[in-house]
Design an enzyme around this catalytic site. Structure first.
Site, PDB file in Angstrom:
ATOM      1  N   ASP A 344      54.204  69.382 -17.429  1.00 20.34           N
ATOM      2  CA  ASP A 344      54.103  69.788 -16.040  1.00 20.34           C
ATOM      3  C   ASP A 344      52.644  69.755 -15.588  1.00 20.34           C
ATOM      4  O   ASP A 344      51.746  70.230 -16.294  1.00 20.34           O
ATOM      5  CB  ASP A 344      54.676  71.201 -15.894  1.00 20.34           C
ATOM      6  CG  ASP A 344      54.561  71.747 -14.493  1.00 20.34           C
ATOM      7  OD1 ASP A 344      55.210  71.189 -13.594  1.00 20.34           O
ATOM      8  OD2 ASP A 344      53.809  72.724 -14.298  1.00 20.34           O
ATOM      9  N   GLU A 380      53.679  64.480 -16.007  1.00 21.44           N
ATOM     10  CA  GLU A 380      53.755  64.582 -14.555  1.00 21.44           C
ATOM     11  C   GLU A 380      52.319  64.352 -14.092  1.00 21.44           C
ATOM     12  O   GLU A 380      51.483  65.255 -14.201  1.00 21.44           O
ATOM     13  CB  GLU A 380      54.263  65.946 -14.108  1.00 21.44           C
ATOM     14  CG  GLU A 380      54.392  66.039 -12.599  1.00 21.44           C
ATOM     15  CD  GLU A 380      54.777  67.429 -12.112  1.00 21.44           C
ATOM     16  OE1 GLU A 380      55.487  67.520 -11.084  1.00 21.44           O
ATOM     17  OE2 GLU A 380      54.373  68.429 -12.739  1.00 21.44           O
TER      18      GLU A 380
END
Length: 724
Positions: A344, A380
């Site tokens: 993330d 990401e």
């Protein structure tokens, strides 16, 4: 309770069958007390007797699995200078492999009295905070082996442990929404029948529910609020026979999925923690060694650098924080047997100073690590800080969520005047992003929808977000969704609108599954799952976000279409090449190349056609004889050839099939207008086409053959007779 010296490594609580070694890093601590709790909540404090390299440690015989513990750290409390030690705060071990209890957000868990942030709060937090649990590391893995599915053969299914099974009627009620529910044969059979090769689980590291959300009757459903990097989230455990049993249940889930050939990829949040900004609670790292674990503002260290929008950012410049991250990653691979990670806001991990650094220490550590470098690593590739959008800029070992693919495919099918060149690049693996640094098409993790944003059904049903249920006045969530409601906002009885939406769903899924790169499907998209226009369901742990399995029968056609499209991809390596297209003749003296692009009139795209930029229809020929891959035995891979006909216009188009040199007979194997898919290799029914005004039975001869491609549809033709 007299501790032995023990060992400074490994960090955390490590049970060896006779006792437990406790080790905690803190460079700033003057003294560390280990706090043990009995089942009645009574606390026993033990000073850790040894310090080596800033690691405080001790060994306690006869302390074993199920023991609840925490730490109290004695040291300076000078927020303006960095340290925030306060022995009145019970602190969670950053290396705790299981946790128990939830934070109840009593004032005592904060370092200051409410209303007086500059004062120190010495209220004891032990009754209101979390505790670590000593676990039994032993587990019968049997013959468990990682599936090791190659990237180019992977189909990823992004899923939420609770949301996936919470409403499934065929899973026992007590198992729904748990690790055991995901491992249930009903769920495993569904995933395998769909053709999924990996589940990418939204955060399962122990996380907290934000105080503000709880006050509104909401919770942190997504889980991007980590407090324990080694502990599986306890709320997802079905049966807590004793503290720490969630670890065994998680392992059993992984074993069951592996037996079915399904990999487990974890969405991990190493960019920040649940302790938030300077007004957040003191739960763990903040009270252990604030300056080592967090990025602080240089001019005033009471404040935190925030590249994540959550209040703090982990300090990846610190070797001890880097060690924490790497130890966590290795633990989940070696002890929990997971197969990879999706990071993330990964750009934050590359910020050694201010800018995102492609050559950061974190990437160096991953590159040389013999364990982590061998599993799937998905970034990401952005964060919310300056220069944080880094799609295409991660090192060669990494793959990336390709946000440009998502945006381009959405724009194409909703009829935006996107450049054809951009669309062509995205569906062929995004060579402009990944080829220059030696990466392959599978560096691109392609997706049209993900947890953050509209579901696929909502993408074609809403022009605007509808996030009122989140309690923020519809101000949260992205405003630019690149969505199109097909003529009505939300649910409608208009049959034409609903038919168009169904076609658009098939268009998106088929494009995704037949593009070069690795497809990722959001769970429930194959069931037309809706969140009623909410594009930010992070706080909706309820029916709004959970998959409604009662719709399975009504959406059986879409499920079947998705599974057949996955099978078409699996059966034909031309859709999942390991190398980029070269765009040149495959053999000397031949005209045919590995790929060729055509206008709807059947003419090869010229420079002028590409440079004109705007178009809503195109054909691409994929040459099965132009694959340069070799199989595991070293034999050259070949395949059938295909012609993909994209029509994003509002009207049907007559597309001219390329001349005889490309093929003389074609069969329709996929049509998003009708929902038909013929996935068997070499199968399909040869269809009649129209040459001029005269049907020509089932054959297309040269450039004279045309075929109708319905409005807003994708038609895939398989060559059944090659040119002589």
């Amino acid at each position: 309770m007299q501790p032995w010296p023990g060992s400074p490594y490994p960090l955390g609580a490590t049970y060896d069958g006779a006792g437990t070694n406790f080790a905690l890093f803190s460079e700033v601590a003057e003294r560390v007390e280990l706090c043990l709790f009995d089942p009645d909540g009574n606390e026993t404090r033990i000073k850790l007797p040894e310090v080596d390299g800033f690691v405080h440690h001790g060994y306690l015989p006869n302390i074993g699995p199920g023991q609840e513990y925490g730490y109290r750290v004695h040291g300076p409390y000078e927020p303006g200078a960095g340290p925030r030690c306060n022995p009145n705060k019970l602190l969670l071990d950053p290396y705790a492999k299981a946790t128990t209890r939830q934070v109840d957000w009593d004032e005592s868990v904060f370092g200051y009295p409410f209303g007086s942030p500059d004062e120190r709060n010495d209220a004891d937090s032990a009754a209101h905070s979390m505790r670590g649990v000593v676990i039994n590391p032993f587990f019968d893995w049997g013959n468990d082996r990682p599936p090791n599915t190659p990237y180019n053969e992977s189909v990823i299914y992004e899923a939420h442990v609770r949301g996936l099974t919470k409403l499934h009627p065929d899973i026992p009620e007590e198992l729904r929404g748990t690790y055991s529910g995901l491992a249930h044969p009903v769920m495993v059979d569904y995933l395998t029948s769909l053709g999924v090769t990996a589940v990418e689980l939204m955060p399962v590291h122990q996380f907290l529910h934000d105080h503000g959300l709880l006050e509104q009757g909401l919770s942190n459903y997504w889980g991007y609020n980590t407090i324990g990097f080694f502990a599986p989230h306890d709320d997802y455990a079905a049966v807590n026979l004793m503290p720490g049993s969630q670890v065994q249940e998680f392992k059993a889930m992984v074993r069951a999925l592996h037996e079915a050939g399904i990999e487990v990829i974890l969405d991990v949040v190493y960019n920040h923690t649940a302790e938030g900004n300077h007004l957040g609670p003191t739960l763990s790292m903040r009270g252990i060694d604030n300056e080592s674990y967090y990025r602080l503002v240089d001019d005033d260290k009471q404040y935190y650098m925030d590249y994540t929008g959550t209040g703090n950012s982990l300090n990846v410049r610190s070797p001890h924080t880097l060690q924490l991250i790497m130890d966590s990653l290795r633990y989940w691979v070696t002890e929990m047997h997971v197969d990879g990670f999706r990071f993330d806001l990964a750009a934050t991990l590359a910020r050694e100073f201010y800018d995102v650094d492609r050559l950061s220490t974190f990437f160096d550590l991953v590159q040389q690590d013999p364990v982590i470098s061998q599993v799937k690593l998905i970034a990401e590739p952005w964060d919310v800080g300056p220069g944080g959008y880094q799609v295409g800029n991660f090192p060669p070992l990494w793959t990336e969520w390709n946000g440009k693919y998502r945006d381009t495919v959405r724009d194409f099918w909703r009829g935006e005047p996107a450049t054809l060149g951009e669309f062509a690049s995205r569906i062929t693996g995004s060579s402009d992003l990944y080829q220059e640094d030696g990466r392959r098409p599978y560096a691109s993790i392609n997706f049209v929808t993900a947890h953050d944003g509209f579901t696929l059904n909502d993408l074609v049903s809403y022009n605007e977000k509808h996030n009122e249920a989140n309690g923020e006045g519809n101000r949260d969530g992205a405003d630019d969704n690149r969505s199109w409601n097909c003529g009505a906002e939300g649910p409608t009885d208009d049959e034409k609108v609903n038919e168009l939406r169904a076609r658009q769903r098939r268009n998106m899924l088929a494009t995704l599954l037949l593009s070069q790169g690795v497809p990722m499907i959001l769970h429930g998209d194959e069931l037309a799952r809706t969140q009623r226009g909410n594009n930010n369901g992070y706080c909706q742990d309820n029916e709004l976000s959970w998959i409604d399995w009662s719709t399975l029968e009504d959406n059986a056609d879409l499920v079947e279409f998705t599974g057949a499209a996955i099978a078409l991809r699996r059966n034909h390596p031309v859709f999942r090449r390991r190398r980029f297209f070269a765009g040149r003749p495959i053999r000397r003296g031949e005209e045919l190349r590995d790929i060729a692009w055509f206008t709807p009139a059947g003419e090869e795209m010229s420079d002028e056609d590409w440079e004109s930029g705007f178009g809503r229809s195109i054909m691409v020929f994929l040459n099965g004889d132009g694959i340069t891959d070799r199989d595991r035995r070293g034999e050259r891979v070949t395949d059938d050839s295909f012609l993909l006909c994209f029509n994003a216009h509002d009207d049907e188009l007559e597309m001219t099939v390329p001349g005889d040199s490309y093929g003389t007979e074609w069969a329709v194997v996929l049509d998003t207008a009708t929902g038909e898919v013929q996935a068997e290799s070499g199968g399909g029914v040869v269809v009649g086409v129209v040459a001029g005004d005269q049907p020509t039975a089932a054959r297309v001869v040269g450039a004279s053959g045309t075929i109708p491609v319905a409005a807003r549809s994708l038609l895939v033709l398989q060559r059944t007779e090659a040119p002589e």
